[in-house]
Design a protein around this motif. Structure first.
Motif, PDB file in Angstrom:
ATOM      1  N   ARG A   1     -11.788  27.831  26.738  1.00  0.00           N
ATOM      2  CA  ARG A   1     -10.565  27.055  26.998  1.00  0.00           C
ATOM      3  C   ARG A   1     -10.225  26.110  25.844  1.00  0.00           C
ATOM      4  O   ARG A   1      -9.170  25.483  25.829  1.00  0.00           O
ATOM      5  N   LEU A   2     -11.149  25.982  24.884  1.00  0.00           N
ATOM      6  CA  LEU A   2     -10.979  25.088  23.735  1.00  0.00           C
ATOM      7  C   LEU A   2     -10.758  23.641  24.191  1.00  0.00           C
ATOM      8  O   LEU A   2      -9.852  22.944  23.709  1.00  0.00           O
ATOM      9  N   LEU A   3     -11.590  23.231  25.146  1.00  0.00           N
ATOM     10  CA  LEU A   3     -11.518  21.874  25.690  1.00  0.00           C
ATOM     11  C   LEU A   3     -12.925  21.301  25.752  1.00  0.00           C
ATOM     12  O   LEU A   3     -13.894  22.049  25.903  1.00  0.00           O
ATOM     13  N   SER A   4     -13.011  19.982  25.675  1.00  0.00           N
ATOM     14  CA  SER A   4     -14.322  19.346  25.790  1.00  0.00           C
ATOM     15  C   SER A   4     -14.482  18.795  27.206  1.00  0.00           C
ATOM     16  O   SER A   4     -13.540  18.232  27.767  1.00  0.00           O
ATOM     17  N   ARG A   5     -15.667  18.930  27.751  1.00  0.00           N
ATOM     18  CA  ARG A   5     -15.916  18.370  29.084  1.00  0.00           C
ATOM     19  C   ARG A   5     -16.432  16.928  28.989  1.00  0.00           C
ATOM     20  O   ARG A   5     -16.726  16.306  29.986  1.00  0.00           O
ATOM     21  N   TRP A   6     -16.491  16.409  27.774  1.00  0.00           N
ATOM     22  CA  TRP A   6     -16.728  14.962  27.565  1.00  0.00           C
ATOM     23  C   TRP A   6     -16.003  14.612  26.271  1.00  0.00           C
ATOM     24  O   TRP A   6     -16.531  14.828  25.176  1.00  0.00           O
ATOM     25  N   SER A   7     -14.800  14.147  26.406  1.00  0.00           N
ATOM     26  CA  SER A   7     -13.987  13.870  25.219  1.00  0.00           C
ATOM     27  C   SER A   7     -14.336  12.497  24.655  1.00  0.00           C
ATOM     28  O   SER A   7     -13.943  11.461  25.208  1.00  0.00           O
ATOM     29  N   GLN A   8     -15.058  12.506  23.541  1.00  0.00           N
ATOM     30  CA  GLN A   8     -15.467  11.230  22.928  1.00  0.00           C
ATOM     31  C   GLN A   8     -14.252  10.381  22.573  1.00  0.00           C
ATOM     32  O   GLN A   8     -14.264   9.156  22.711  1.00  0.00           O
ATOM     33  N   ARG A   9     -13.187  11.036  22.122  1.00  0.00           N
ATOM     34  CA  ARG A   9     -12.020  10.261  21.694  1.00  0.00           C
ATOM     35  C   ARG A   9     -11.294   9.616  22.877  1.00  0.00           C
ATOM     36  O   ARG A   9     -10.833   8.480  22.785  1.00  0.00           O
ATOM     37  N   HIS A  10     -11.216  10.338  24.006  1.00  0.00           N
ATOM     38  CA  HIS A  10     -10.565   9.733  25.177  1.00  0.00           C
ATOM     39  C   HIS A  10     -11.399   8.583  25.741  1.00  0.00           C
ATOM     40  O   HIS A  10     -10.854   7.584  26.204  1.00  0.00           O
ATOM     41  N   VAL A  11     -12.722   8.751  25.711  1.00  0.00           N
ATOM     42  CA  VAL A  11     -13.598   7.665  26.169  1.00  0.00           C
ATOM     43  C   VAL A  11     -13.432   6.455  25.237  1.00  0.00           C
ATOM     44  O   VAL A  11     -13.336   5.307  25.685  1.00  0.00           O
ATOM     45  N   ALA A  12     -13.366   6.727  23.927  1.00  0.00           N
ATOM     46  CA  ALA A  12     -13.205   5.641  22.952  1.00  0.00           C
ATOM     47  C   ALA A  12     -11.859   4.935  23.147  1.00  0.00           C
ATOM     48  O   ALA A  12     -11.755   3.712  22.996  1.00  0.00           O
ATOM     49  N   GLU A  13     -10.844   5.703  23.498  1.00  0.00           N
ATOM     50  CA  GLU A  13      -9.530   5.092  23.772  1.00  0.00           C
ATOM     51  C   GLU A  13      -9.661   4.124  24.961  1.00  0.00           C
ATOM     52  O   GLU A  13      -9.162   3.001  24.923  1.00  0.00           O
ATOM     53  N   ALA A  14     -10.369   4.576  26.015  1.00  0.00           N
ATOM     54  CA  ALA A  14     -10.574   3.723  27.201  1.00  0.00           C
ATOM     55  C   ALA A  14     -11.388   2.485  26.856  1.00  0.00           C
ATOM     56  O   ALA A  14     -11.249   1.440  27.500  1.00  0.00           O
ATOM     57  N   ALA A  15     -12.234   2.599  25.825  1.00  0.00           N
ATOM     58  CA  ALA A  15     -13.072   1.467  25.410  1.00  0.00           C
ATOM     59  C   ALA A  15     -12.352   0.556  24.419  1.00  0.00           C
ATOM     60  O   ALA A  15     -12.978  -0.320  23.813  1.00  0.00           O
ATOM     61  N   GLY A  16     -11.052   0.787  24.227  1.00  0.00           N
ATOM     62  CA  GLY A  16     -10.253  -0.103  23.385  1.00  0.00           C
ATOM     63  C   GLY A  16     -10.456   0.095  21.898  1.00  0.00           C
ATOM     64  O   GLY A  16     -10.098  -0.759  21.097  1.00  0.00           O
ATOM     65  N   LEU A  17     -11.003   1.260  21.523  1.00  0.00           N
ATOM     66  CA  LEU A  17     -11.294   1.443  20.093  1.00  0.00           C
ATOM     67  C   LEU A  17     -10.082   1.920  19.288  1.00  0.00           C
ATOM     68  O   LEU A  17     -10.080   1.803  18.066  1.00  0.00           O
ATOM     69  N   GLY A  18      -9.066   2.496  19.928  1.00  0.00           N
ATOM     70  CA  GLY A  18      -7.935   2.954  19.136  1.00  0.00           C
ATOM     71  C   GLY A  18      -6.872   3.665  19.953  1.00  0.00           C
ATOM     72  O   GLY A  18      -6.949   3.717  21.186  1.00  0.00           O
ATOM     73  N   THR A  19      -5.896   4.218  19.226  1.00  0.00           N
ATOM     74  CA  THR A  19      -4.832   4.990  19.881  1.00  0.00           C
ATOM     75  C   THR A  19      -4.704   6.340  19.160  1.00  0.00           C
ATOM     76  O   THR A  19      -5.012   6.451  17.966  1.00  0.00           O
ATOM     77  N   PHE A  20      -4.250   7.352  19.883  1.00  0.00           N
ATOM     78  CA  PHE A  20      -4.174   8.695  19.306  1.00  0.00           C
ATOM     79  C   PHE A  20      -3.047   8.820  18.293  1.00  0.00           C
ATOM     80  O   PHE A  20      -1.930   8.379  18.531  1.00  0.00           O
TER      81      PHE A  20
END
Ligand code: SF4
Ligand code: SF4
Length: 239
Positions: free
Chosen positions: A125-144
């Motif tokens: 499916r070309l998808l991650s089941r643990w998206s480091q970038r989405h988690v980092a976004e939730a942790a206030g580290l940045g925006t896409f």
């Protein structure tokens, strides 16, 4: 002392001598926040939830290892990723594994449960089941950014890691400032211009086309990377 300071010290110690990595960033995501609970809608409907990793989940420690400008230069030219870029990817993976283990050990020594998320990349499916970038976004580290990289206050070129914990400390909130010039309404598109396959366009992202390059790189260079759109662009490295 907050565990965030301890985490930073652990990461600094682990990256000592890794001359392609700059000062790391650390953020704390609230496992029950709307951003984390919404990841199944934004990434994959079977994306792991923090409690799938650790039943007592409270905080996800997310960290960013920003690369140096010089590291990006090795992947500037040509229409295929460089061997050095692939090697840096693999070496950083090893460091991330060591950092995760060290963070879990430090927490356990302090009597706090912690676990490393194992959700890998689903190559069908070309998808991650643990998206480091989405988690980092939730942790206030940045925006896409337009190039699907998370743009942090140190730039977007680098790697993310995370650990799920039962820590009880204040969490960070997602950033509200838009850091991608194009998304903020300005003119940039530097990442789109650097994509030699056309996988990245102003209107979207062709996952399959992009993965075809990464797969070829895995066969030829030993790492499924490309990153042409992530290096030598204005948001890659901010000091
Ligand atoms: S290169 Fe420009 S358009 Fe692309 S993500 Fe960075 S700021 Fe946005
Ligand atoms: S990783 Fe490579 S192929 Fe994929 S969007 Fe970026 S430049 Fe294009």
């Amino acid at each position: 002392m907050s565990f965030k300071e301890t985490a930073l010290e652990i990461i600094r110690e682990k990256i000592r001598g890794a001359d392609w990595i700059r000062e790391p960033l650390v953020g704390f995501a609230d496992a029950s926040s709307a951003h984390i609970r919404g990841i199944r809608s934004s990434v994959a409907d079977d994306h792991l939830m923090p409690e799938d990793v650790l039943p007592e989940a409270e905080i996800i420690i997310s960290y960013f290892l920003p690369f140096t400008k010089a590291a990006g230069e090795c992947n500037r030219d040509g229409d295929f990723p460089s061997q050095l870029w692939a090697d840096l990817y693999n070496k950083t993976n090893e460091l991330i594994a060591e950092i995760n283990e060290a963070l879990v050990s430090a927490l356990e020594e302090a009597g706090v449960k912690a676990a490393i998320p194992a959700g890998g990349f689903d190559t069908d499916r070309l998808l991650s089941r643990w998206s480091q970038r989405h988690v980092a976004e939730a942790a206030g580290l940045g925006t896409f950014g337009l190039n699907n990289m998370l743009i942090t206050k140190s730039g977007s070129m680098g790697r993310f890691g995370s650990v799920v914990t039962a820590l009880k400390e204040p969490c960070d909130l997602p950033m509200t400032e838009e850091l991608c010039t194009s998304k903020a309404g300005g003119k940039c598109l530097a990442c789109v211009k650097r994509c030699m396959t056309g996988a990245l366009s102003e209107g979207g992202f062709d996952r399959e086309l992009c993965y075809s390059v990464c797969k070829k790189a895995e066969e030829e260079l030993g790492a499924d990377v490309c990153g042409k759109c992530a290096v030598c662009v204005p948001c890659a490295v901010w000091d």
